[in-house]
Write a protein that holds these residues in place. Structure first.
Motif, PDB file in Angstrom:
ATOM      1  N   LEU A 125       4.876  -4.851   7.670  1.00 15.46           N
ATOM      2  CA  LEU A 125       4.129  -5.054   6.424  1.00 15.46           C
ATOM      3  C   LEU A 125       4.643  -6.279   5.676  1.00 15.46           C
ATOM      4  N   ALA A 180       2.394  -9.563   4.886  1.00 11.30           N
ATOM      5  CA  ALA A 180       2.214 -10.033   3.514  1.00 11.30           C
ATOM      6  C   ALA A 180       2.588 -11.503   3.380  1.00 11.30           C
ATOM      7  N   PRO A 233      -5.294  -4.026   1.728  1.00 12.78           N
ATOM      8  CA  PRO A 233      -5.659  -2.707   2.234  1.00 12.78           C
ATOM      9  C   PRO A 233      -4.837  -1.620   1.538  1.00 12.78           C
ATOM     10  N   VAL A 244      -2.125   1.000   2.254  1.00 12.88           N
ATOM     11  CA  VAL A 244      -1.067   0.919   3.257  1.00 12.88           C
ATOM     12  C   VAL A 244      -0.476   2.301   3.488  1.00 12.88           C
ATOM     13  N   VAL A 292       2.559   4.443   5.739  1.00 12.38           N
ATOM     14  CA  VAL A 292       3.717   4.556   6.617  1.00 12.38           C
ATOM     15  C   VAL A 292       4.072   6.037   6.601  1.00 12.38           C
ATOM     16  N   LEU A 311       2.119   1.302  11.303  1.00 13.02           N
ATOM     17  CA  LEU A 311       1.704   0.831   9.986  1.00 13.02           C
ATOM     18  C   LEU A 311       0.194   0.960   9.947  1.00 13.02           C
ATOM     19  N   GLU A 312      -0.322   1.691   8.973  1.00 10.21           N
ATOM     20  CA  GLU A 312      -1.767   1.877   8.874  1.00 10.21           C
ATOM     21  C   GLU A 312      -2.305   1.060   7.703  1.00 10.21           C
ATOM     22  N   LEU A 313      -3.321   0.263   7.992  1.00 13.71           N
ATOM     23  CA  LEU A 313      -3.995  -0.551   6.974  1.00 13.71           C
ATOM     24  C   LEU A 313      -5.430  -0.042   6.874  1.00 13.71           C
ATOM     25  N   SER A 314      -5.783   0.521   5.718  1.00 14.24           N
ATOM     26  CA  SER A 314      -7.119   1.078   5.515  1.00 14.24           C
ATOM     27  C   SER A 314      -7.874   0.261   4.488  1.00 14.24           C
ATOM     28  N   TRP A 364      -9.137  -9.123   9.090  1.00 14.28           N
ATOM     29  CA  TRP A 364      -7.900  -8.500   9.553  1.00 14.28           C
ATOM     30  C   TRP A 364      -7.872  -8.403  11.071  1.00 14.28           C
ATOM     31  N   VAL A 385       0.128  -1.529  14.562  1.00  8.79           N
ATOM     32  CA  VAL A 385      -0.663  -1.652  13.337  1.00  8.79           C
ATOM     33  C   VAL A 385      -2.035  -1.058  13.632  1.00  8.79           C
TER      34      VAL A 385
END
Length: 113
Positions: free
Chosen positions: A17, A21, A30, A32, A34, A42-45, A56, A90
């Motif tokens: 992350l 960044a 997004p 975020v 964890v 690492l999840e980016l929604s 992305w 990710v």
């Protein structure tokens, strides 16, 4: 050694992350995630529609054919893909209104004629 995961045990996704960044700070922010359940992920929604997903996806070097499309309850579309980045997995997820939901909001009633 205890089975209890420490905060240091989540350093891989947090480092990813931090790197994202620094490298892609101009991309849409997004939500975020964890989790101790998946300590390497690492999840980016993205919840503001599907448009930001492509930026992305390109940044993470995910090919279009690696993206999974789903429909939830007939009114939400989701796009999902995963890629390795800075040692983490990710997971990229975008949520947006299904076409019928957009049509209904525009006043044409949605659905088929």
């Amino acid at each position: 050694m205890s089975g209890l995961l420490t905060l240091a045990g989540l350093s891989v996704p947090m480092r990813a992350l931090r790197t994202l960044a620094a490298e892609y700070g101009d991309l849409p922010a997004p939500a975020v995630g964890v989790s101790t359940v998946y300590p390497e992920r690492l999840e980016l929604s993205l919840h503001e529609g599907l448009g930001a997903f492509d930026a992305w996806r390109a940044a993470l070097d995910i090919r279009p054919d690696e993206v999974e499309f789903r429909e939830q309850a007939g009114n939400t579309w989701t796009l999902t893909a995963s890629a390795p980045y800075a040692g983490a997995e990710v997971r990229l997820i975008a949520y947006g209104p299904a076409l019928d939901t957009v049509r209904a909001g525009a006043g044409d009633g949605g659905g088929d004629a």
